[in-house]
Design a protein around this motif. Structure first.
Motif, PDB file in Angstrom:
ATOM      1  N   VAL A 343     115.781  13.173 -49.125  1.00 31.70           N
ATOM      2  CA  VAL A 343     114.341  13.027 -49.401  1.00 31.70           C
ATOM      3  C   VAL A 343     114.174  13.173 -50.908  1.00 31.70           C
ATOM      4  N   ILE A 344     113.524  12.214 -51.527  1.00 27.99           N
ATOM      5  CA  ILE A 344     113.428  12.199 -52.986  1.00 27.99           C
ATOM      6  C   ILE A 344     112.079  11.634 -53.388  1.00 27.99           C
ATOM      7  N   CYS A 345     111.678  11.941 -54.563  1.00 27.26           N
ATOM      8  CA  CYS A 345     110.381  11.467 -55.050  1.00 27.26           C
ATOM      9  C   CYS A 345     110.537  10.138 -55.759  1.00 27.26           C
ATOM     10  N   THR A 346     109.506   9.374 -55.659  1.00 30.01           N
ATOM     11  CA  THR A 346     109.522   8.103 -56.361  1.00 30.01           C
ATOM     12  C   THR A 346     109.724   8.352 -57.837  1.00 30.01           C
ATOM     13  N   TRP A 366     127.558  -1.828 -46.122  1.00 25.44           N
ATOM     14  CA  TRP A 366     126.359  -1.085 -45.750  1.00 25.44           C
ATOM     15  C   TRP A 366     125.156  -2.003 -45.788  1.00 25.44           C
ATOM     16  N   SER A 367     124.155  -1.573 -45.072  1.00 21.78           N
ATOM     17  CA  SER A 367     122.883  -2.310 -45.080  1.00 21.78           C
ATOM     18  C   SER A 367     121.740  -1.313 -45.232  1.00 21.78           C
ATOM     19  N   ASN A 368     120.663  -1.811 -45.818  1.00 24.70           N
ATOM     20  CA  ASN A 368     119.482  -0.984 -46.104  1.00 24.70           C
ATOM     21  C   ASN A 368     118.302  -1.605 -45.380  1.00 24.70           C
ATOM     22  N   SER A 369     117.662  -0.815 -44.555  1.00 25.26           N
ATOM     23  CA  SER A 369     116.578  -1.359 -43.732  1.00 25.26           C
ATOM     24  C   SER A 369     115.264  -1.533 -44.496  1.00 25.26           C
ATOM     25  N   ASN A 370     115.182  -0.953 -45.719  1.00 24.64           N
ATOM     26  CA  ASN A 370     113.897  -1.000 -46.441  1.00 24.64           C
ATOM     27  C   ASN A 370     114.173  -1.080 -47.927  1.00 24.64           C
ATOM     28  N   THR A 371     114.166  -2.303 -48.426  1.00 28.69           N
ATOM     29  CA  THR A 371     114.470  -2.488 -49.850  1.00 28.69           C
ATOM     30  C   THR A 371     113.369  -1.949 -50.748  1.00 28.69           C
ATOM     31  N   ALA A 372     112.205  -1.588 -50.161  1.00 29.13           N
ATOM     32  CA  ALA A 372     111.090  -1.081 -50.977  1.00 29.13           C
ATOM     33  C   ALA A 372     111.441   0.220 -51.664  1.00 29.13           C
ATOM     34  N   ILE A 373     112.505   0.893 -51.212  1.00 29.69           N
ATOM     35  CA  ILE A 373     112.862   2.165 -51.844  1.00 29.69           C
ATOM     36  C   ILE A 373     113.593   1.943 -53.151  1.00 29.69           C
ATOM     37  N   GLY A 374     113.907   0.656 -53.454  1.00 26.38           N
ATOM     38  CA  GLY A 374     114.571   0.362 -54.710  1.00 26.38           C
ATOM     39  C   GLY A 374     116.049   0.059 -54.568  1.00 26.38           C
ATOM     40  N   LEU A 375     116.535  -0.063 -53.330  1.00 31.65           N
ATOM     41  CA  LEU A 375     117.953  -0.330 -53.075  1.00 31.65           C
ATOM     42  C   LEU A 375     118.083  -1.702 -52.432  1.00 31.65           C
ATOM     43  N   PRO A 376     119.100  -2.507 -52.835  1.00 35.09           N
ATOM     44  CA  PRO A 376     119.271  -3.821 -52.209  1.00 35.09           C
ATOM     45  C   PRO A 376     119.448  -3.715 -50.692  1.00 35.09           C
ATOM     46  N   ALA A 377     119.311  -4.870 -50.054  1.00 32.69           N
ATOM     47  CA  ALA A 377     119.375  -4.899 -48.590  1.00 32.69           C
ATOM     48  C   ALA A 377     120.777  -4.627 -48.060  1.00 32.69           C
ATOM     49  N   SER A 378     121.815  -4.887 -48.836  1.00 30.74           N
ATOM     50  CA  SER A 378     123.185  -4.672 -48.343  1.00 30.74           C
ATOM     51  C   SER A 378     124.135  -4.615 -49.511  1.00 30.74           C
ATOM     52  N   GLY A 379     125.341  -4.184 -49.200  1.00 27.83           N
ATOM     53  CA  GLY A 379     126.363  -4.119 -50.224  1.00 27.83           C
ATOM     54  C   GLY A 379     127.675  -3.653 -49.629  1.00 27.83           C
ATOM     55  N   THR A 380     128.679  -3.536 -50.481  1.00 28.13           N
ATOM     56  CA  THR A 380     129.995  -3.057 -50.052  1.00 28.13           C
ATOM     57  C   THR A 380     130.403  -1.916 -50.953  1.00 28.13           C
ATOM     58  N   GLY A 381     131.321  -1.117 -50.434  1.00 29.83           N
ATOM     59  CA  GLY A 381     131.781   0.021 -51.194  1.00 29.83           C
ATOM     60  C   GLY A 381     130.777   1.151 -51.123  1.00 29.83           C
ATOM     61  N   ASN A 382     130.818   2.025 -52.112  1.00 32.82           N
ATOM     62  CA  ASN A 382     129.858   3.119 -52.163  1.00 32.82           C
ATOM     63  C   ASN A 382     128.485   2.583 -52.562  1.00 32.82           C
ATOM     64  N   ILE A 383     127.445   3.347 -52.216  1.00 31.92           N
ATOM     65  CA  ILE A 383     126.087   2.949 -52.617  1.00 31.92           C
ATOM     66  C   ILE A 383     125.850   3.489 -54.026  1.00 31.92           C
ATOM     67  N   PRO A 384     125.492   2.604 -54.939  1.00 33.87           N
ATOM     68  CA  PRO A 384     125.310   3.064 -56.326  1.00 33.87           C
ATOM     69  C   PRO A 384     124.035   3.909 -56.471  1.00 33.87           C
ATOM     70  N   SER A 385     124.000   4.639 -57.545  1.00 34.27           N
ATOM     71  CA  SER A 385     122.758   5.379 -57.816  1.00 34.27           C
ATOM     72  C   SER A 385     121.645   4.380 -58.146  1.00 34.27           C
ATOM     73  N   PHE A 386     120.424   4.771 -57.849  1.00 30.67           N
ATOM     74  CA  PHE A 386     119.286   3.884 -58.134  1.00 30.67           C
ATOM     75  C   PHE A 386     118.045   4.755 -58.293  1.00 30.67           C
ATOM     76  N   THR A 387     116.996   4.141 -58.841  1.00 30.13           N
ATOM     77  CA  THR A 387     115.722   4.847 -59.031  1.00 30.13           C
ATOM     78  C   THR A 387     114.858   4.631 -57.809  1.00 30.13           C
ATOM     79  N   ALA A 388     114.459   5.729 -57.226  1.00 25.82           N
ATOM     80  CA  ALA A 388     113.646   5.640 -56.017  1.00 25.82           C
ATOM     81  C   ALA A 388     112.262   5.087 -56.349  1.00 25.82           C
ATOM     82  N   ILE A 389     111.784   4.240 -55.455  1.00 27.72           N
ATOM     83  CA  ILE A 389     110.476   3.606 -55.658  1.00 27.72           C
ATOM     84  C   ILE A 389     109.632   3.827 -54.415  1.00 27.72           C
TER      85      ILE A 389
END
Length: 457
Positions: A343-346, A366-389
């Motif tokens: 749980v993180i703040c925008t 991996w896949s992301n069900s909600n790209t609105a948080i600032g993370l792409p919909a999918s990817g491979t490997g580890n999930i990179p750091s990103f800015t929460a939105i």
């Protein structure tokens, strides 16, 4: 003379010449009449007794009416030996030369015996042994040299031995094995000769061929020989069966949970049946079986690959071929280890999610069900750091689904969530003036979204 011989006529002469003759015979038992005139004719000598008999022949010459002095000579007839019996025994077996002839005779001793028609005589008491098969002419001679011909006797042979019989052929005869055939009830007097394919020959009451090959298949024969007598051949056929060679599948690698298809085996020559063993039933296959490999579900409940060696033995026409093996490796399904729900703040930085797996070494998608948080919909490997939105006024969440893969095996997907809370906006009272000493009411704050707590200065 000997009884039975022809006595030549007696021709007389006189001095002076021209006489006529009269003669008398004192013993007509010799086969000559009692008297006669002229020369004594030829006659067959007779003696039916066991001793010599003699006759006096008296000859009186007469010429011109004048009778001369009688002159006498004798004729002696010796008896013949009497063959009482002549017996024969034949050879015991072909070419054994153990026949016998036994002659029983009477007459003036010493008697001599012959079985070759008088060519040779022996004083052997009439016993002849070690005779080969054939015809023999019996004759006996007495002391006077008189002979009696006996019967012609035959020493017979029992003929060639019968065709030998063999013991039952032990079947099957497999390539690389031993061919062994034995005469049933062999004759101790016989020798046995064997022939077979590839120029095979052997002698004895049995024949053996080691390290048999299929080229040794074919017709065999055995004959029995006693002396020079050979039986008809006993013929028989043998088949040397080839050892089947099994062709097994290539080594296999499967993931736990996969359905492993039936393993079909092939043999040369075709038509073999199969027995197989499994060195590691933990893969989900029984420890042994027969026929083709059944379908089964691969198992591996551990964290490392497990391998089973499948050993297949072919069997054809009762002959067991060489074993062949292949392996089945079952890789475990990787399990991904995930971060805890976040749980993180925008506006905050979400740290990279570093995944690990059991067993180690997996790759991840991996896949992301909600790209609105600032993370792409999918990817491979580890999930990179990103800015929460979160541009809204309510928390938003995304479900991160991570799927591990190692050694080509995809493990179960696991999920965790990232919730991005919006930044709250506070609503404060309007500014106001108050007199000193007056009571200032409490200031109530409100937030969007509601539920904020407040600090103030």
């Amino acid at each position: 003379s000997c009884a039975g011989t022809t006595i030549a006529s007696s021709s007389f002469s006189s001095t002076p010449a021209g006489a006529t003759y009269s003669w008398t015979n004192s013993n007509t038992a010799i086969g000559l009449q009692a008297s006669g005139t002229g020369n004594v004719p030829s006659f067959t000598a007779i003696n039916t007794t066991a001793a010599a008999i003699s006759a006096s022949i008296t000859v009186t010459p007469t010429i011109n009416g004048c009778a001369g002095n009688p002159i006498t000579y004798t004729i002696t007839v010796n008896p013949l030996p009497v063959i009482v019996s002549a017996t024969v025994t034949s050879e015991s077996v072909c070419d054994a030369s153990d026949g016998t002839i036994t002659i029983n005779a009477t007459g003036a001793a010493p008697l001599e015996y012959s079985i070759n028609g008088g060519s040779t005589f022996l004083q052997n008491g009439g016993a002849f042994t070690r005779l080969a098969a054939g015809s023999y002419s019996v004759m006996v001679r007495n002391a006077s040299g008189c002979t009696t011909a006996g019967p012609t006797l035959s020493v017979s042979s029992p003929g060639a031995p019968p065709a030998p019989e063999i013991t039952a052929v032990i079947s099957p005869i497999c390539q690389g094995g031993t061919i062994n055939i034995t005469i049933a009830n062999p004759d101790s007097l016989a020798t046995y000769s064997w022939t077979g394919p590839l120029g095979f020959t052997a002698n004895g009451t049995s024949m053996t061929r080691t390290n048999a090959t299929t080229a040794m298949s074919g017709n065999y024969a055995v004959t029995a020989r006693i002396g020079s007598c050979v039986s008809t051949a006993k013929t028989f056929s043998l088949i040397v069966d080839p050892l089947p060679v099994v062709t097994v599948p290539a080594n296999m690698i499967y993931c736990a949970g996969a359905s492993i298809p039936a393993g079909s085996f092939i043999s040369t020559p075709a038509g073999a049946t199969y027995n197989w063993t499994n060195s590691n039933p933990a893969i989900g296959l029984p420890a042994s079986g027969s026929g083709d490999m059944p379908v089964f579900t691969a198992l591996n409940s551990g964290s490392a690959p497990i391998t089973a060696t499948i050993t297949v033995t072919p069997l054809l026409n009762g002959c067991t071929g060489a074993q062949a093996s292949y392996t089945i490796t079952v890789n475990p399904l990787p399990v991904v280890n995930l971060p805890a729900n976040t749980v993180i703040c925008t506006g905050a930085t979400v740290p990279a999610a570093l995944f690990t797996s059991t067993p180690a070494g997996a790759t991840f998608s991996w896949s992301n069900s909600n790209t609105a948080i600032g993370l792409p919909a999918s990817g491979t490997g580890n999930i990179p750091s990103f800015t929460a939105i979160n541009p809204g006024s309510a928390p938003i969440s995304a479900t991160l689904t991570v799927t591990p893969m190692v050694n080509g095996c995809t493990g179960p997907s696991r999920t965790y969530t990232i919730t991005v809370n919006p930044l709250p906006t506070v609503t404060v009272p309007v500014s106001f003036n108050a007199c000193a000493g007056s009571s200032i009411p409490a200031s109530s704050f409100s937030s969007n979204p509601t539920g904020a707590t407040y600090t103030w200065t």
